[in-house]
Scaffold this active site. Structure first.
Site, PDB file in Angstrom:
ATOM      1  CG  PHE A 152      -1.902   1.187   1.151  1.00  0.00           C
ATOM      2  CD1 PHE A 152      -3.098   1.045   0.476  1.00  0.00           C
ATOM      3  CD2 PHE A 152      -1.611   2.409   1.737  1.00  0.00           C
ATOM      4  CE1 PHE A 152      -3.995   2.109   0.383  1.00  0.00           C
ATOM      5  CE2 PHE A 152      -2.495   3.478   1.649  1.00  0.00           C
ATOM      6  CZ  PHE A 152      -3.693   3.329   0.974  1.00  0.00           C
ATOM      7  CG  ASP A 243       5.506   3.456   1.780  1.00  0.00           C
ATOM      8  OD1 ASP A 243       5.519   4.082   2.858  1.00  0.00           O
ATOM      9  OD2 ASP A 243       4.476   3.307   1.105  1.00  0.00           O
ATOM     10  CE  LYS A 272      -0.433   5.619   7.746  1.00  0.00           C
ATOM     11  NZ  LYS A 272      -1.799   6.035   8.089  1.00  0.00           N
TER      12      LYS A 272
END
Length: 422
Positions: A152, A243, A272
């Protein structure tokens, strides 16, 4: 300051009218499958809904609220910065941006940083940088970026294409060309793809991969796999991109996920937890592949004084309060407790896995139980959890979580499982 003491802060009355779900749904697009609670305030590792019910928050904004809710350091940083300067253009030097970039460079393998607003934007920047490098340095006419199945990487058109999950891509075609998918932790699949693609008109220019797959089921990377990836990239000139949007900024027990794997990426991304809940993204690179020139990439809000000032306070607090040690200790305690619970439900629970405070409890494929079933039952017990796919329950509490709060969460999980398996 512990999250327990944060809970004792006075309640701040809400200036929002009484919440009405029907009114909300009439005005807001239906892009989320929301659980039927409306959260109003938080302190430490706890949140309260508009009905006054208290929950232990093991979602943390999906691995985002690094220091929990209403942490005094963030409250002070937000107040100080908003009173000083909150936004100017990147047409000018922004001191707070430089300070945050220096902190990241000093605490990672990166040489340079580009700031944006989200993880998807950070990955988009990495994709653009990799494509320019492939064209101008590797002289590849049609570069391919390898990504993993079950990965993702975001919701923009390029990052959703990079995401190796067809459910996120449905009805958004034509997708962005230039991506090829391989199985995660399967080095033979990578080697075969590089060989096959390099024989045609296309060549692999970069590999974009998560050190630990978050949305893909909390699956940690295999050390040997990642070390071979690094070797392949060194031999071919392919860029290795990590990532770290979910696993970075201390959530794994180390500041960066790559530290678990014994390799360094050429480019990596963060978001985040970097801002502790304030929207910020970052794309970091080694100096040799930092080839963007003025005008080739930009962001209006990226790296403004407000977000950088607050994010820097989060970074410094991680360091000053030795929070990474807490992540390692409480993560180990959580996994131990979840594994003990799993032993009581061998017909339903197959595995508990993770790093630090990103952990997944996997439900057996042949069990009728789903992750959402467990999440809903836990919510009834005052514990917020989040699925990571249909069969994995994810545990991502704030990094300041205490042993007592871990124990409280474990009791709630046990009660929830008892109900849904009865």
């Amino acid at each position: 300051m512990s999250s327990q003491s944060l809970v004792e802060q006075p309640i701040i009355p809400s200036d929002i009218n009484e919440f009405n779900a029907d009114s909300f749904n009439q005005a807001v697009m239906s892009t989320y499958g929301r659980f039927p609670i409306a959260l109003e305030r938080g302190a430490g590792c706890r949140v309260w809904d508009t009905q006054g019910k208290e929950y232990l928050d093991f979602v943390a904004g999906i691995a985002t609220c690094t220091l929990g809710h209403a942490h005094p350091v963030m409250v002070e940083a937000v107040t100080r910065q908003i009173q000083k300067l909150h936004h100017v253009s990147n047409l000018y030097y922004i001191p707070e941006q430089g300070e945050l970039a220096k902190w990241i460079v000093d605490h990672s393998c990166a040489d340079r940083v580009f700031f944006c607003n989200s993880g998807a934007e950070a990955n988009e920047a990495a994709i653009k940088l990799a494509r320019k490098y492939a064209h101008t340095v590797l002289e590849i006419a049609h570069p391919i970026i390898l990504t993993a199945h079950a990965s993702f990487h975001g919701r923009t058109l390029a990052t959703v294409t990079a995401t190796g999950q067809p459910k996120y891509q449905k009805n958004f075609d034509p997708l962005v060309p230039g991506f090829h998918y391989v199985n995660y932790n399967d080095i033979r699949a990578v080697e075969a793809a590089v060989t096959e693609l390099d024989e045609g008109n296309y060549r692999v220019g970069a590999i974009l991969i998560e050190p630990l797959q978050g949305e893909g089921g909390v699956r940690p990377g295999d050390v040997a796999y990642f070390q071979r990836l690094r070797q392949i990239c060194d031999e071919t000139g392919i860029l290795l991109i990590f990532d770290e949007v979910q696993v970075g900024m201390g959530r794994s027990g180390k500041l960066w996920g790559y530290e678990h794997l014994g390799v360094e990426p050429d480019i990596f991304t963060s978001a985040k937890g970097l801002g502790g809940g304030i929207p910020i993204g970052a794309m970091m690179s080694k100096k040799f592949c930092d080839i963007f020139e003025p005008g080739e990439h930009a962001s209006t809000f990226g790296g403004n004084p407000f977000v950088c000032g607050v994010a820097l306070s989060v970074c410094q607090t991680l360091e000053k309060e030795n929070i990474l040690q807490n992540v390692e200790e409480q993560g180990a305690h959580l996994r131990e407790g979840l594994r003990a619970i799993a032993l009581k439900y061998p017909q339903h629970i197959s595995q508990v896995r993770g790093w630090g405070l990103i952990n997944g409890m996997e439900i057996k494929a042949d069990s009728s139980l789903t992750a959402v079933d467990v999440v809903k039952a836990a919510m009834d017990e005052g514990l917020l959890l989040v699925p990571a796919g249909p069969k994995v329950v994810r545990f991502v509490p704030p990094l300041i979580v205490t042993e007592a709060e871990i124990n409280e969460a474990l009791k709630a999980v046990e009660k929830a499982l008892a109900k849904v398996t009865a």
